[in-house]
Design an enzyme around this catalytic site. Sequence first.
Site, PDB file in Angstrom:
ATOM      1  N   ASP A  87       0.824  -1.215   0.000  1.00 19.13           N
ATOM      2  CA  ASP A  87       0.000   0.000   0.000  1.00 19.13           C
ATOM      3  C   ASP A  87       0.857   1.265   0.000  1.00 19.13           C
ATOM      4  O   ASP A  87       0.729   2.121   0.885  1.00 19.13           O
ATOM      5  CB  ASP A  87      -0.936   0.028   1.222  1.00 19.13           C
ATOM      6  CG  ASP A  87      -1.765  -1.229   1.359  1.00 19.13           C
ATOM      7  OD1 ASP A  87      -2.334  -1.667   0.344  1.00 19.13           O
ATOM      8  OD2 ASP A  87      -1.839  -1.778   2.481  1.00 19.13           O
ATOM      9  N   GLU A 281     -11.252  -1.609  -3.338  1.00 20.97           N
ATOM     10  CA  GLU A 281     -10.659  -0.863  -2.226  1.00 20.97           C
ATOM     11  C   GLU A 281      -9.579   0.069  -2.763  1.00 20.97           C
ATOM     12  O   GLU A 281      -9.408   0.219  -3.973  1.00 20.97           O
ATOM     13  CB  GLU A 281     -10.082  -1.814  -1.176  1.00 20.97           C
ATOM     14  CG  GLU A 281      -9.099  -2.828  -1.679  1.00 20.97           C
ATOM     15  CD  GLU A 281      -8.782  -3.900  -0.640  1.00 20.97           C
ATOM     16  OE1 GLU A 281      -9.320  -3.853   0.475  1.00 20.97           O
ATOM     17  OE2 GLU A 281      -7.976  -4.796  -0.955  1.00 20.97           O
TER      18      GLU A 281
END
Length: 501
Positions: A87, A281
């Site tokens: 991420d 997401e």
Amino acid sequence: MHSSTTRRAAAVVAGALALALAVPTAAAVAGTTATTGATSGTIDRAAAALAGGGVSTLADLRRPDVRPDALPTGGLSVTGETAPIHDPALIIDDDGTWRVYSTGLVNRENGGTIQMWSSHDEGVTWANDGTVWDEIPAWIDERFAGPDGQGTLPDNLWAPEVYEHDGTYYLYYSASRFGTNTSVTALATNTTLDPEDPDFEWVDQGPVISSPNEIAGGKTFNAIDAGIVEGEDGTPYMAIGSYWYGIFLVELEWPSGTLADGALQNATHLVDRMMAGNPVEAPYIAEHDGWYYMYVSFDACCQGLDSTYKVAVGRSRDVTGPYLDADGRDMVDGGGTIILQSHGSVVGPGGQSVSDGVVAFHYYDASNAAAPGFPTLGLQRLAWEDGWPVVDQTAAAPTVTAAPDDLTVRANRRASFEVEVSGTPVPVVTWEVSADGGTTWTTASARATRAADGTATWTIKHARRDQDGLQVRAVVANAHGTVRTDAATLDVTRPDHGHAR
């Protein structure tokens, strides 16, 4: 129950466990010192052989004037400490430093807090700068422990986002109970991103948004994966969500960086896959040429080489949407144009952010023989066609088309070794040297080269007699593999005036 958080955690667990296995291979490819069969004596001899030889250092070659729009479009090969990164939040500082913030290590290794990474050569060579804090803030543990103190605590902090406004840096980060939407996204602030600055300190400001909670008129969401954007009038917004009903946009306020009044009730629903589980997401919104582009990750993250993560995009003239894909489908009704997915050794790319036209993402590295599926930093400079971002997914492993030759020079003269390479994305070249006949190899310089013109050169400005017999080889790497050249030998003869330096 949705399992996106469980998958995310499992992947970082695998990355942390794999780190110990992958270090020798990763270090050998990296721009940091790499050795094979080394002892302190042989390393010292190699260092002594290089000392005073005019080898360039990273500090000598920092070029803060080079901006991302000067880079070629397509994949940007990287080297150095590029894993485990999950991420990645990329921000390119005004001084030219590239910085990435990433999910923390599980089991609270190194405190489990957000990791920091930096590059001082346009994103080529990366180094780990430690963590934001030494431990997870106490209020998070108290929150997740609950009134009876028996609640499951988060192993690590997730999915950072860094945004600058009016001289303040806002770091949003998430914590969650695995396998649920019991989650919170919180905020820390700083006045600088440079860990060497005496004013550097991430000050925790506490929670910003949490779930389970109702949003946009009674829908459910998961309060992780924040992405920050400002509208045309300067109003700040947070894109947020993972699975459940998908992605929402909530209004913030400056300078607090927290939710505006009525933000949850007035939230805008932006993305819904309209399928079981709603696997979407990691929203990130960036403006380009009068359009707002929303990048999201579709499908399954965090399953190593079985991951099906991919990056999709839609665009809108208004920051609040609606976001339509290239076929005109609204992303809240199942739309989304895929621009990046598995290719070559890049498996399951996603968890993306965008800074100055460069998209940063993690992927699971199928070319890492020591630890297949290691979560690794990926970079791509976007191209644009007909108003849409384009990612080059051409995959060609690095190839050496011309290896460095043996070289004979007189003492005190310049000695340059050159390698010709090919591969897509353009490979990064680092150089290794051996002062003991090839038993031990050490990285010659902190400077790596992205061989945009197909060649890379390593130079000793003033060869010395004690460097006679030094062996040199090139390490050529991109996301799809790594190759080393055969060794070339440096022969240093006496200078014209009859004595050695």
